[in-house]
Design a protein around this motif. Sequence first.
Motif, PDB file in Angstrom:
ATOM      1  N   SER A 104       6.243   2.392 -11.361  1.00 27.50           N
ATOM      2  CA  SER A 104       7.433   3.039 -10.897  1.00 27.50           C
ATOM      3  C   SER A 104       7.546   3.455  -9.512  1.00 27.50           C
ATOM      4  CB  SER A 104       7.797   4.306 -11.639  1.00 27.50           C
ATOM      5  OG  SER A 104       6.873   5.368 -11.668  1.00 27.50           O
ATOM      6  N   LEU A 105       6.364   3.543  -8.733  1.00 25.38           N
ATOM      7  CA  LEU A 105       6.494   4.001  -7.235  1.00 25.38           C
ATOM      8  C   LEU A 105       6.340   2.801  -6.332  1.00 25.38           C
ATOM      9  CD1 LEU A 105       4.144   7.259  -7.830  1.00 25.38           C
ATOM     10  CD2 LEU A 105       6.761   6.912  -7.593  1.00 25.38           C
ATOM     11  N   GLY A 106       6.460   1.576  -6.647  1.00 29.73           N
ATOM     12  CA  GLY A 106       6.595   0.656  -6.016  1.00 29.73           C
ATOM     13  C   GLY A 106       5.367  -0.365  -6.074  1.00 29.73           C
ATOM     14  N   VAL A 107       4.536  -0.001  -6.572  1.00 26.49           N
ATOM     15  CA  VAL A 107       3.268  -0.981  -7.107  1.00 26.49           C
ATOM     16  C   VAL A 107       3.789  -2.198  -7.595  1.00 26.49           C
ATOM     17  CG1 VAL A 107       1.034  -1.430  -7.891  1.00 26.49           C
ATOM     18  CG2 VAL A 107       1.739   0.834  -6.476  1.00 26.49           C
ATOM     19  N   ALA A 108       3.121  -3.428  -7.149  1.00 24.11           N
ATOM     20  CA  ALA A 108       3.554  -4.607  -7.752  1.00 24.11           C
ATOM     21  C   ALA A 108       3.446  -4.774  -9.325  1.00 24.11           C
ATOM     22  CB  ALA A 108       3.298  -5.995  -7.016  1.00 24.11           C
ATOM     23  N   LYS A 109       2.464  -4.258  -9.703  1.00 18.29           N
ATOM     24  CA  LYS A 109       1.876  -4.289 -11.131  1.00 18.29           C
ATOM     25  C   LYS A 109       0.814  -3.475 -11.555  1.00 18.29           C
ATOM     26  CE  LYS A 109      -2.089  -7.400 -10.844  1.00 18.29           C
ATOM     27  NZ  LYS A 109      -2.442  -8.866 -11.220  1.00 18.29           N
ATOM     28  N   ALA A 110       0.706  -3.315 -12.605  1.00 22.21           N
ATOM     29  CA  ALA A 110      -0.268  -2.250 -13.246  1.00 22.21           C
ATOM     30  C   ALA A 110      -1.645  -2.439 -13.047  1.00 22.21           C
ATOM     31  CB  ALA A 110      -0.357  -2.015 -14.662  1.00 22.21           C
ATOM     32  N   ALA A 111      -2.408  -1.765 -11.891  1.00 14.06           N
ATOM     33  CA  ALA A 111      -3.610  -2.127 -11.424  1.00 14.06           C
ATOM     34  C   ALA A 111      -4.635  -2.032 -12.393  1.00 14.06           C
ATOM     35  CB  ALA A 111      -4.053  -1.423 -10.185  1.00 14.06           C
ATOM     36  N   ASP A 112      -5.844  -2.506 -12.296  1.00 10.49           N
ATOM     37  CA  ASP A 112      -7.062  -2.283 -13.204  1.00 10.49           C
ATOM     38  C   ASP A 112      -7.844  -1.239 -12.561  1.00 10.49           C
ATOM     39  OD1 ASP A 112      -9.204  -2.354 -14.810  1.00 10.49           O
ATOM     40  OD2 ASP A 112      -9.863  -4.596 -14.047  1.00 10.49           O
ATOM     41  N   LEU A 113      -7.798  -0.120 -13.069  1.00 11.32           N
ATOM     42  CA  LEU A 113      -8.386   1.154 -12.319  1.00 11.32           C
ATOM     43  C   LEU A 113      -9.808   1.124 -12.970  1.00 11.32           C
ATOM     44  CD1 LEU A 113      -5.504   3.372 -11.659  1.00 11.32           C
ATOM     45  CD2 LEU A 113      -6.560   1.508  -9.890  1.00 11.32           C
ATOM     46  N   THR A 114     -10.161   0.411 -13.862  1.00 11.92           N
ATOM     47  CA  THR A 114     -11.348   0.736 -14.479  1.00 11.92           C
ATOM     48  C   THR A 114     -12.564   0.401 -13.457  1.00 11.92           C
ATOM     49  OG1 THR A 114     -10.697  -0.694 -16.347  1.00 11.92           O
ATOM     50  CG2 THR A 114     -12.877  -0.432 -16.435  1.00 11.92           C
ATOM     51  N   ASN A 115     -13.435   1.468 -13.697  1.00 11.22           N
ATOM     52  CA  ASN A 115     -14.627   1.827 -12.761  1.00 11.22           C
ATOM     53  C   ASN A 115     -14.291   2.005 -11.492  1.00 11.22           C
ATOM     54  OD1 ASN A 115     -16.482   1.102 -14.893  1.00 11.22           O
ATOM     55  ND2 ASN A 115     -16.326  -0.906 -14.383  1.00 11.22           N
ATOM     56  N   LYS A 116     -12.902   2.349 -10.795  1.00  9.32           N
ATOM     57  CA  LYS A 116     -12.532   2.748  -9.585  1.00  9.32           C
ATOM     58  C   LYS A 116     -12.956   4.164  -9.326  1.00  9.32           C
ATOM     59  CE  LYS A 116     -10.879  -1.496  -8.652  1.00  9.32           C
ATOM     60  NZ  LYS A 116     -11.422  -2.168  -9.929  1.00  9.32           N
ATOM     61  N   GLU A 117     -13.368   4.562  -8.239  1.00  3.38           N
ATOM     62  CA  GLU A 117     -13.823   6.101  -7.952  1.00  3.38           C
ATOM     63  C   GLU A 117     -12.978   6.839  -7.072  1.00  3.38           C
ATOM     64  OE1 GLU A 117     -17.809   5.358  -6.708  1.00  3.38           O
ATOM     65  OE2 GLU A 117     -18.347   4.184  -8.543  1.00  3.38           O
ATOM     66  N   SER A 118     -12.157   5.964  -6.272  1.00  2.00           N
ATOM     67  CA  SER A 118     -11.234   6.525  -5.336  1.00  2.00           C
ATOM     68  C   SER A 118      -9.962   5.947  -5.152  1.00  2.00           C
ATOM     69  CB  SER A 118     -11.678   7.035  -4.130  1.00  2.00           C
ATOM     70  OG  SER A 118     -12.171   5.990  -3.576  1.00  2.00           O
ATOM     71  N   LEU A 119      -8.687   6.676  -4.821  1.00  2.00           N
ATOM     72  CA  LEU A 119      -7.591   5.876  -4.700  1.00  2.00           C
ATOM     73  C   LEU A 119      -6.550   6.506  -3.613  1.00  2.00           C
ATOM     74  CD1 LEU A 119      -5.529   5.049  -7.931  1.00  2.00           C
ATOM     75  CD2 LEU A 119      -4.293   6.259  -6.252  1.00  2.00           C
ATOM     76  N   ALA A 120      -5.849   5.730  -2.925  1.00  2.41           N
ATOM     77  CA  ALA A 120      -5.045   6.388  -2.006  1.00  2.41           C
ATOM     78  C   ALA A 120      -3.753   5.650  -2.220  1.00  2.41           C
ATOM     79  CB  ALA A 120      -5.577   6.214  -0.617  1.00  2.41           C
ATOM     80  N   LEU A 121      -2.421   6.103  -2.342  1.00  5.62           N
ATOM     81  CA  LEU A 121      -1.400   5.587  -2.646  1.00  5.62           C
ATOM     82  C   LEU A 121      -0.272   5.756  -1.500  1.00  5.62           C
ATOM     83  CD1 LEU A 121       0.838   3.863  -4.548  1.00  5.62           C
ATOM     84  CD2 LEU A 121       1.239   6.229  -5.559  1.00  5.62           C
ATOM     85  N   TRP A 122       0.499   4.842  -1.064  1.00  4.16           N
ATOM     86  CA  TRP A 122       1.760   5.283  -0.410  1.00  4.16           C
ATOM     87  C   TRP A 122       2.689   4.582  -1.356  1.00  4.16           C
ATOM     88  CZ3 TRP A 122      -2.702   4.841   2.026  1.00  4.16           C
ATOM     89  CH2 TRP A 122      -3.143   5.556   2.954  1.00  4.16           C
ATOM     90  N   GLY A 123       3.709   5.401  -1.886  1.00  8.31           N
ATOM     91  CA  GLY A 123       4.759   4.807  -2.835  1.00  8.31           C
ATOM     92  C   GLY A 123       5.906   5.439  -2.763  1.00  8.31           C
ATOM     93  N   PHE A 124       6.942   4.754  -3.331  1.00  2.00           N
ATOM     94  CA  PHE A 124       8.347   5.303  -2.891  1.00  2.00           C
ATOM     95  C   PHE A 124       9.305   5.259  -4.252  1.00  2.00           C
ATOM     96  CE2 PHE A 124      12.907   4.039  -2.175  1.00  2.00           C
ATOM     97  CZ  PHE A 124      13.339   5.103  -1.250  1.00  2.00           C
ATOM     98  N   GLN A 125       9.810   6.523  -4.256  1.00  3.18           N
ATOM     99  CA  GLN A 125      10.458   6.884  -5.533  1.00  3.18           C
ATOM    100  C   GLN A 125      12.061   6.421  -5.413  1.00  3.18           C
ATOM    101  OE1 GLN A 125      11.342   6.970  -8.717  1.00  3.18           O
ATOM    102  NE2 GLN A 125       9.870   8.550  -9.180  1.00  3.18           N
ATOM    103  N   GLY A 126      12.752   5.610  -5.885  1.00  2.00           N
ATOM    104  CA  GLY A 126      13.942   5.270  -5.974  1.00  2.00           C
ATOM    105  C   GLY A 126      14.085   3.967  -5.354  1.00  2.00           C
ATOM    106  N   GLY A 127      15.398   3.294  -5.723  1.00  3.24           N
ATOM    107  CA  GLY A 127      15.518   2.225  -4.977  1.00  3.24           C
ATOM    108  C   GLY A 127      14.935   0.775  -5.862  1.00  3.24           C
ATOM    109  N   SER A 128      15.720  -0.214  -5.938  1.00  7.37           N
ATOM    110  CA  SER A 128      15.478  -1.275  -6.890  1.00  7.37           C
ATOM    111  C   SER A 128      14.536  -2.175  -6.245  1.00  7.37           C
ATOM    112  CB  SER A 128      16.723  -2.055  -6.943  1.00  7.37           C
ATOM    113  OG  SER A 128      17.308  -2.657  -5.847  1.00  7.37           O
ATOM    114  N   SER A 129      14.268  -2.129  -4.815  1.00  5.82           N
ATOM    115  CA  SER A 129      13.184  -3.220  -4.365  1.00  5.82           C
ATOM    116  C   SER A 129      12.453  -2.183  -3.526  1.00  5.82           C
ATOM    117  CB  SER A 129      13.922  -4.161  -3.148  1.00  5.82           C
ATOM    118  OG  SER A 129      14.914  -5.026  -4.114  1.00  5.82           O
ATOM    119  N   PRO A 130      11.226  -2.177  -4.014  1.00  9.24           N
ATOM    120  CA  PRO A 130      10.046  -1.279  -3.065  1.00  9.24           C
ATOM    121  C   PRO A 130       9.946  -1.361  -1.630  1.00  9.24           C
ATOM    122  CG  PRO A 130       8.864  -2.581  -4.498  1.00  9.24           C
ATOM    123  CD  PRO A 130      10.259  -3.173  -4.800  1.00  9.24           C
TER     124      PRO A 130
END
Length: 1385
Positions: free
Chosen positions: A1307-1333
Amino acid sequence: MPTSDGPSRFPVFVAPPHNTHPRCPGYVPGRVAPVRSPPPAKAPPPPPIKPHGPRPEQQTTFNCSEENQRRGLAQRKNTIICCGVSAGAFLLTLILVFSLKSGQELDENCPDHDLSLSSWKPGHQPDKAVFVRRGNLFRLDASATLHSLIIQSGGRVVFADNAEGTKNITLRTHHILIEDGGAFHIGSPKCRYRSRATIALMGRSDSKAVPDVRGLGRKFIAVKRGGTLELHGTERLSWSFLTRSIPASGLASGGHVFQKNFSRGINLRVVDQDTAAVLLSERYDTHDSRNDSRRLTQLLRSLPAGRIVTLAVGDSAVKSLLEETKKAIEEILGSRFVHDLKYRQAWALVSVVGGGNASCSEDVREHENHDTGGRAVARRNFTTVDGVGFSVTAYSEWTTGFPVSGFQVDAVDQVVLNLQDEVQQTWKPGDEIVVASTDYSMHQAEEFTLLPCPHCTSRQVRIQGKPQYNHVGEIIDGVDMRAEVALLSRNILIYGEMESSCYGNNMCQFFSHDTYGGHIKILSNFTSVHLSHVELKNMGQQGVLGSYPVHFHMCGDVDQKGGYQEPAYVDGLSIHHSFSRCLTVHATNGLLVKDTVGYDTLGHCFFLEDGIEQRNTFYHNLGLLTRPGTLLPTDRNETMCTSLKDKVHKGYTPSPSTECKAVSTFWIANPNNNFISNAAAGSQDAGIWFVFHSSSTGDSHGLVPETKAELTPLGIFYNNRVHSNFKAGLFIDKGVKTTNASAADPREYLCLDNSARFRPHQDADPSRPRVAAVIDTLISFKNNDLGAWIRGGDIVIQNSGFADNGVGLSFASDGSYPKDEGSSQEVTQSLFVGESRNRGTNGGQNKYWGVGGVDGKTRTLPRNRTFPIRGFQIYDGPVRLTQSTFRGFIPTPERYTSAVGFNLKNTWQLTPRNNLSQLSFHSTMGLRAFFGRPGQWFEENDLDGDKNSIFHDVDGSVTGYRDTYVGRADNYLIQHPSCVKMAEWNGVTCSGRYSQVYVQTQGASSLSLSISRDEYPAAPLVLRGINSQGAQSQQYQPILMMSKSYTLHWSGPAPREVVLSLINFDKDDWVLVGLCYPSDTTFQIIADINNRQSNTFDDITDYGTVSSLVQLENKPMDRKYFFDKTSGLLWLYLRARHGRDGHSYCSVKGCERVKVTATTSSKQTCNCTAKAYPKYAKTPSAVVPMPALNKQPCKDCGAQQLVFSSEPWTSYLQTQVKSLSVKEEQRKDAASFITVNGVTMSLSQPGFLIVSVDACSGKVSKKTSFAKVDAKMEQYLKTGIPKRSIVLLATRGQSEGLVGLAPYLVSLGVAKAADLTNKESLALWGFQGGSSPPSWVSLQVGHGDDFLGLQERYVPLALEEYGCLPPATQTRKDLELLKKATGRQ
């Protein structure tokens, strides 16, 4: 980049209401006559003129008005004839009206709707020369082939069009000539051509059947006196910027290709569904090994759901393939064929773990024999978490007796380009585009064909194939490095028909392909010329001077000043694959060149020719891949330069580095032209080169006796960008030779010449005040040698960004004393980046690849792996560098990298008036300054300029010591005991007052000068002089600490004459000097003041003698000298008696000098050091106390801007996200935070930090942290983030529930649900609002030792696509300057 629609007034084509309106002779509907009178009408009409050149086999002349000329027969006409004529006219009108498609309305703006036109279908008559004259008003309704087309004496030809854009017409001819009231139209500015119009220019350079037309040659469209040429294709965005980087291959993982023979068993690849990276490559010999079958089973059952698995059989795989393995493949991968797989059957599969049959693509083929086995291919398409499409392919087959299996993971035909502007309506499938290089090599520019893309937004296009190189689409380290993306296709195409290879006298020794293309030439006194949205391909003639794709040839003033109500312009042209330049402006003033692309051309691209072209405006043009050509010495590369010697004096071989090697995308021969928002994106030598003609050259020779180009103020220079050039991005220096080759000067006419110095003054008058040349908003990156080299004064660079250049910026003064009267060179509010996060691509003629940058990773490099990268280079001065920022200058074991450095191997003078102040140094800094060391590139580091390197740290922002001077560590002429050594810099920081003494000698050759300060006699400074060894005169310019005493010694007999000039001395500054002479020497010593403008000498005063040094020291104001015969030292004071003004080297009265003329019979070497010391030795002391070290942060230092963009009207948000994994914490990294425009919000406990920023205002609206992904955090992600928000997310430590976060990121613009299994850190730049991210949305994950580190992004603000309202009063400076430049207020 949306721009204005160009000129606001255009010709309007108005059809008369009844077709019987009386017309003046020569009337052409739709032609707007200039203010000046058109060529006079000729009555009666002339007989058919002699064709240009020998008469072709057939000739057709259209002259429908001949009967009306036979006025002697008028009495025989009767009423019936009149009625017949009237009926015929009426019928003709009806035919013309009904010839337009049903429902298509007449448009007075459309030239082909004019009812006075008659349909013309001449057919294919390649041997017929066609003349269209008065009364011949033709609408070309079908394709045609003609020998030539001459339109004159009021004749007119218009290409037919229709509303559907299906009226496609091709005209093939050797040439088209428009003159004397003739007009040629394809569309108009207010009724653009919709169909496809093609003009093919035929012919070979060596054809005897088609001779040259005088002054025009062959294969041309020409407009002469009284001619009109109006070409207006469909308006299409000419070029834009990438807004998301595309990696080489289209995939950040790089893709995967594998093929092997006899790889027996089942070959397997496991592919990450989020990144397309191949995680595992393995072969299981299930033909011969049951254990391998068990291992395969274990692997498949261990894989997480969603993982991509692809299998391919090599040879055979079934003999030992266990049932449990087959069952695992069926259950986990959804296979339908594995259970019944047979011996040597070809089988391939691509599937998703846990996806069932629906996710499985597989294929099986029977094996008939070794030569005829079928090919089994399985393929599936996927999408990365960043929204990039990719394919996974597996194949298995028997071919020519060999079993072959392979895999491919790629993004072929799936790469989507995100662009700054809306292009969906005008860039169509099948169109050709080019993406510029964003690396050091211009050869990384890539051409693509557009594919249909129903899922693309209005700012996206899909390309055929895949890119070979990285192309940046973002702001990196504060500098706009986005690749330009240009549309090459237009619906009006003019091209030269070419042979398959080079032939004849077309420079085939340098080119394998045909270089004899077509050309368009516009000559003076034309009636109207406007070209817009036309494609020119295979144009220009490499071996012919003056034959260019578009050439305004000696047209004079083509704007209102020249009497044109509608000034001439060129708008939206695409000029590509050209064989000689792009667009030439030759002795033409006031031309507007706008939105034009020049790509893959030979020789200077946008070319101002003779040095007298002024007031031309270049707005938003793009040139890239500018290759060397042969026409002029400055076009040539080294091979061409030394090979083409027909125009040099007999026996002379040109020097490539000083006479040639200057090919440039923009070659500007006069500074009084305007450059706004242009891009020079790759040239063999320079992007933009300002060169100065001392007199008019070429065909303009003699028109202007003296151009005064060096003295002419610079026009508007705003918001231009230069990158991927080999020599320099921007180059302002040098002239051209304006005399023919001779024995005295054997060099070729118009070769580079080093005599010019840019020094602009009011009205180009050196007696009037200087006018600063302002370079505003220059973006310069990835230039192999220099981001910018600028010689002259006064020159100001402001609001500019330099990154990844060999040397960012180097100034050179407009001369050296005594030629230069002193000028100002200033850099302010600018950014310098040494090595950015743009690491480039190893390939595309990039020569050097090695370790560098803040991250210490491999990257492309400028010049050489060991080349000392410098941000700001000091050459001579004076320069002022202030309010600027440096970042990313990190030395490596192989090279020195420094923010501030000096010209290498410098023989020239330097001034202590090189002032640095209010500078900011980013944390990613190593050496702030460096003075060189002996070794590669620096050699012995012992030339005069090297030793005298110095700058003034005005406020201590460089060293921490306010009002100090920083010089080389071994120069004791500038030191005192309290100076601070800067060992890493090879420098020393000292307090004091410093100036130069300019020492000129006559009458002794090859002398070195040794200077000792009496306080440091054991550490003399030895200078070899600027002039070549063996010269009878020599000059030296040491920098001395004021109020100190020095002795001067020679390496041979003392010179007969020595002149000591006081340079940069303020009033009452002084030094005491002792010059070494033989004891029998007698002297004549005078003081004077040299007025360099008039070359006169004032205040001439003789020096008298005193009997001791003490007596001399007691009368320092008197003009006296003391000669100590025992030591051989002639002592005298050098004292400034007048003040200086501004940046002048000398006083307001002139240059104060002391001239010593010595007479002696001795030939002994005059080095008096042994006799002088310890007699005159003194205890070292400081004249000015050394200040205390300032440890406080520098206030108001650095550039105010955080981002230096080619769209300066757009605001950006600087963001940083630093996430920490548990492993990083264990390694004592304690910093986890989010930074917005320099404001840091820390995450001190394990969990998540979410920061929301209003996308319209850039203000932080919310910041919230969570210990884990629980119901509270899930609810916040659903409803707690304000609309139109930029969303930043960081993690720290063991982030509980990280896997469950994935669906909320969509919902914050990422193209699909990522597989975060065994991931240890995360950084996101997302956008709330708008039909096209937005294109900048990004998810970065870290695991294992793959740490994220500090991630930085620059996010654009207040975009309409966010839903932000445009500001009510926003003005774009570029458009305002365009109005000012063209006079269209």
